[in-house]
Design a protein around this motif. Structure first.
Motif, PDB file in Angstrom:
ATOM      1  N   GLU A 153      -9.266   5.921  -3.439  1.00 21.14           N
ATOM      2  CA  GLU A 153      -9.314   7.321  -3.982  1.00 21.14           C
ATOM      3  C   GLU A 153      -8.026   8.015  -4.219  1.00 21.14           C
ATOM      4  O   GLU A 153      -7.774   9.088  -4.868  1.00 21.14           O
ATOM      5  CB  GLU A 153     -10.374   8.077  -3.312  1.00 21.14           C
ATOM      6  CG  GLU A 153     -10.235   8.468  -1.906  1.00 21.14           C
ATOM      7  CD  GLU A 153     -11.252   9.177  -1.390  1.00 21.14           C
ATOM      8  OE1 GLU A 153     -11.086   9.732  -0.316  1.00 21.14           O
ATOM      9  OE2 GLU A 153     -12.237   8.923  -1.912  1.00 21.14           O
ATOM     10  N   PHE A 177      -9.079   6.393   1.546  1.00 19.51           N
ATOM     11  CA  PHE A 177     -10.321   6.047   1.041  1.00 19.51           C
ATOM     12  C   PHE A 177     -11.457   6.608   1.885  1.00 19.51           C
ATOM     13  O   PHE A 177     -11.169   6.815   3.003  1.00 19.51           O
ATOM     14  CB  PHE A 177     -10.457   4.445   1.040  1.00 19.51           C
ATOM     15  CG  PHE A 177     -11.947   3.914   0.444  1.00 19.51           C
ATOM     16  CD1 PHE A 177     -11.797   3.826  -0.945  1.00 19.51           C
ATOM     17  CD2 PHE A 177     -13.118   3.706   1.360  1.00 19.51           C
ATOM     18  CE1 PHE A 177     -13.181   3.194  -1.404  1.00 19.51           C
ATOM     19  CE2 PHE A 177     -14.152   3.332   0.925  1.00 19.51           C
ATOM     20  CZ  PHE A 177     -14.178   3.135  -0.517  1.00 19.51           C
ATOM     21  N   ARG A 183      -5.585  -2.556  -9.304  1.00 13.87           N
ATOM     22  CA  ARG A 183      -6.579  -2.463 -10.174  1.00 13.87           C
ATOM     23  C   ARG A 183      -6.434  -2.910 -11.798  1.00 13.87           C
ATOM     24  O   ARG A 183      -7.362  -2.866 -12.544  1.00 13.87           O
ATOM     25  CB  ARG A 183      -6.762  -0.770 -10.302  1.00 13.87           C
ATOM     26  CG  ARG A 183      -5.674   0.090 -10.547  1.00 13.87           C
ATOM     27  CD  ARG A 183      -5.856   1.480 -10.388  1.00 13.87           C
ATOM     28  NE  ARG A 183      -4.767   2.413 -10.705  1.00 13.87           N
ATOM     29  CZ  ARG A 183      -4.019   2.640 -11.656  1.00 13.87           C
ATOM     30  NH1 ARG A 183      -4.326   1.880 -12.930  1.00 13.87           N
ATOM     31  NH2 ARG A 183      -2.771   3.271 -11.719  1.00 13.87           N
ATOM     32  N   SER A 184      -5.091  -3.009 -12.301  1.00 12.86           N
ATOM     33  CA  SER A 184      -4.825  -3.418 -13.691  1.00 12.86           C
ATOM     34  C   SER A 184      -5.232  -4.906 -13.706  1.00 12.86           C
ATOM     35  O   SER A 184      -5.407  -5.490 -14.827  1.00 12.86           O
ATOM     36  CB  SER A 184      -3.543  -3.445 -13.866  1.00 12.86           C
ATOM     37  OG  SER A 184      -2.393  -4.144 -13.084  1.00 12.86           O
ATOM     38  N   CYS A 222       1.114  -1.330   0.011  1.00 14.85           N
ATOM     39  CA  CYS A 222      -0.048   0.002  -0.074  1.00 14.85           C
ATOM     40  C   CYS A 222       0.991   1.217   0.036  1.00 14.85           C
ATOM     41  O   CYS A 222       1.779   1.273   0.951  1.00 14.85           O
ATOM     42  CB  CYS A 222      -0.907   0.110   1.170  1.00 14.85           C
ATOM     43  SG  CYS A 222      -2.033  -1.290   1.234  1.00 14.85           S
ATOM     44  N   ARG A 239     -11.504   0.381  -4.536  1.00 14.01           N
ATOM     45  CA  ARG A 239     -10.185   0.865  -5.228  1.00 14.01           C
ATOM     46  C   ARG A 239      -9.950   2.199  -4.514  1.00 14.01           C
ATOM     47  O   ARG A 239     -10.957   3.014  -4.053  1.00 14.01           O
ATOM     48  CB  ARG A 239     -10.411   1.161  -6.720  1.00 14.01           C
ATOM     49  CG  ARG A 239     -10.629   0.102  -7.630  1.00 14.01           C
ATOM     50  CD  ARG A 239     -10.743   0.617  -9.014  1.00 14.01           C
ATOM     51  NE  ARG A 239     -10.544  -0.689  -9.894  1.00 14.01           N
ATOM     52  CZ  ARG A 239     -10.425  -0.533 -11.267  1.00 14.01           C
ATOM     53  NH1 ARG A 239     -10.375   0.635 -11.852  1.00 14.01           N
ATOM     54  NH2 ARG A 239     -10.512  -1.458 -12.008  1.00 14.01           N
ATOM     55  N   PRO A 281       0.016  -2.279 -10.524  1.00 16.60           N
ATOM     56  CA  PRO A 281      -1.372  -1.915  -9.556  1.00 16.60           C
ATOM     57  C   PRO A 281      -2.294  -3.039  -9.729  1.00 16.60           C
ATOM     58  O   PRO A 281      -2.651  -3.447 -10.695  1.00 16.60           O
ATOM     59  CB  PRO A 281      -1.807  -0.868 -10.450  1.00 16.60           C
ATOM     60  CG  PRO A 281      -0.538  -0.275 -11.079  1.00 16.60           C
ATOM     61  CD  PRO A 281       0.430  -1.456 -11.303  1.00 16.60           C
ATOM     62  N   GLN A 336     -10.903  -9.100 -12.497  1.00 15.61           N
ATOM     63  CA  GLN A 336     -11.622  -9.737 -11.006  1.00 15.61           C
ATOM     64  C   GLN A 336     -11.279 -11.121 -11.292  1.00 15.61           C
ATOM     65  O   GLN A 336     -10.745 -11.583 -10.081  1.00 15.61           O
ATOM     66  CB  GLN A 336     -13.068  -9.577 -11.154  1.00 15.61           C
ATOM     67  CG  GLN A 336     -13.704 -10.232 -10.020  1.00 15.61           C
ATOM     68  CD  GLN A 336     -15.346  -9.662  -9.905  1.00 15.61           C
ATOM     69  OE1 GLN A 336     -15.803  -9.531 -11.142  1.00 15.61           O
ATOM     70  NE2 GLN A 336     -15.850 -10.009  -8.724  1.00 15.61           N
ATOM     71  N   LEU A 343      -9.519  -3.036   0.358  1.00 16.42           N
ATOM     72  CA  LEU A 343      -8.696  -2.429  -0.501  1.00 16.42           C
ATOM     73  C   LEU A 343      -7.593  -3.410  -1.100  1.00 16.42           C
ATOM     74  O   LEU A 343      -7.117  -3.542  -2.333  1.00 16.42           O
ATOM     75  CB  LEU A 343      -8.078  -1.329  -0.097  1.00 16.42           C
ATOM     76  CG  LEU A 343      -8.894   0.068   0.109  1.00 16.42           C
ATOM     77  CD1 LEU A 343      -8.390   0.896   0.975  1.00 16.42           C
ATOM     78  CD2 LEU A 343      -9.264   0.680  -1.058  1.00 16.42           C
ATOM     79  N   VAL A 378      -2.110   5.138   0.603  1.00 10.86           N
ATOM     80  CA  VAL A 378      -3.455   4.762   0.322  1.00 10.86           C
ATOM     81  C   VAL A 378      -4.564   5.418   1.067  1.00 10.86           C
ATOM     82  O   VAL A 378      -4.591   5.769   2.355  1.00 10.86           O
ATOM     83  CB  VAL A 378      -3.644   3.283   0.346  1.00 10.86           C
ATOM     84  CG1 VAL A 378      -5.333   2.934   0.353  1.00 10.86           C
ATOM     85  CG2 VAL A 378      -3.079   2.458  -0.782  1.00 10.86           C
ATOM     86  N   GLY A 431      -8.728  -5.760  -3.674  1.00 11.05           N
ATOM     87  CA  GLY A 431      -9.248  -5.107  -4.959  1.00 11.05           C
ATOM     88  C   GLY A 431     -10.793  -5.066  -5.027  1.00 11.05           C
ATOM     89  O   GLY A 431     -11.307  -4.544  -6.124  1.00 11.05           O
ATOM     90  N   GLU A 456      -1.920   4.072  -4.111  1.00  9.47           N
ATOM     91  CA  GLU A 456      -2.197   2.730  -4.800  1.00  9.47           C
ATOM     92  C   GLU A 456      -1.843   1.549  -4.167  1.00  9.47           C
ATOM     93  O   GLU A 456      -1.050   1.434  -3.143  1.00  9.47           O
ATOM     94  CB  GLU A 456      -1.021   2.844  -5.949  1.00  9.47           C
ATOM     95  CG  GLU A 456      -1.208   1.880  -7.191  1.00  9.47           C
ATOM     96  CD  GLU A 456      -2.275   2.235  -8.083  1.00  9.47           C
ATOM     97  OE1 GLU A 456      -3.473   1.593  -8.079  1.00  9.47           O
ATOM     98  OE2 GLU A 456      -2.002   3.052  -9.085  1.00  9.47           O
TER      99      GLU A 456
END
Length: 257
Positions: free
Chosen positions: A57, A12, A69-70, A7, A55, A67, A73, A49, A10, A52, A60
């Motif tokens: 805000e 959120f 997020r890349s 992390c 995500r 990442p 699912q 987080l 990060v 995944g 990363e």
């Protein structure tokens, strides 16, 4: 130690309410990390987080330097397994059917389970000691047995990381110890990274390699048990007097003044 998840600053929020801010952490392969904090501190949000499911805000979350997020699912589910607190199932699935759900990331939309998937489910149930429950309905077994079934379901995902939200809540001493020993064995024998949010301070003392304390959405303290689990830290974390005594290699925690 090989870093698996990171992390980096990060943050959120849920709407205008800030839940986490500037969280920077690193989790290595084959280790067990316990996350401590009062209710509402942001522990469960942090876990989501790391899987995944949410995500950030700001900042990363990285998986092996990329990442999170890349990852799609399905791809993420092949790497990271999430076990919620006291999972609830809406339909009367058998234990075997619940465990097989962990194979979903590997099975196409119009495909059925293969014999290899069934064999993997059988081995996972054997690993956690619930083979005798294979034909029982998930709604008819105890909370501790459901948690073991959830761990078996996570195992058939073939994950590198297992993330658990209060894995021993509401369980009796036997099941609590059984689950924590299974997690420890998975760390030792398979090199799985274990990350768990917990209120069980006593379990944290004996099972986790590293302790992370979250207070008001930020990392309050982190490190090994000897460094982090102090009366001063616990008192500040929970807002009540806690005393810690260390004697003959053992750590005793009790409520103080």
């Amino acid at each position: 130690m090989e870093t698996i998840i990171e992390c980096r600053e990060v943050g959120f929020s849920y709407g205008p309410r800030r839940i986490l801010g500037e969280i920077t952490l690193s989790f290595g392969k084959g280790s067990m990390h316990g996350i401590l904090g009062a209710n509402g501190a942001g522990k469960s949000t942090l876990l989501k987080l790391l899987t995944g499911a949410l995500r950030p805000e700001a900042g990363e979350v990285l998986y092996r330097g990329k990442p999170l997020r890349s990852f799609g699912q399905r791809a993420a589910a092949r790497k990271i397994a999430y076990i919620p607190q006291d999972p609830v199932f809406a339909f009367p699935f058998t234990v075997t059917e619940v465990v097989l759900m962990g194979r979903a990331p590997y099975i196409g939309r119009f495909e059925f389970e293969r014999e290899s998937d069934l064999e993997m489910a059988r081995r996972a149930m054997e690993t956690v000691g619930i083979s005798h429950l294979d034909k029982r309905l998930i709604s008819e077994i105890s909370s501790g047995e459901r948690q073991l079934a959830s761990i078996a379901r996570a195992l058939v995902q073939e994950p590198e990381v297992m993330i658990l939200d209060e894995p021993a809540t509401f369980l009796d001493i036997r099941h609590r110890s059984e689950i924590m020993n299974i997690l420890k064995r998975l760390r030792d024998e398979r090199g799985i990274l274990i990350i768990a949010a917990t209120h069980d301070i006593f379990g944290a003392l004996y099972y986790f390699d590293e302790i992370i304390m979250i207070r008001e959405g930020r990392v309050f303290a982190e490190g090994n048990v000897a460094e982090v689990v102090t009366g001063e830290n616990l008192s500040a974390l929970y807002g009540t007097g806690v005393a810690v005594r260390k004697e003959d290699g053992k750590v005793f925690v009790y409520q103080g003044d």
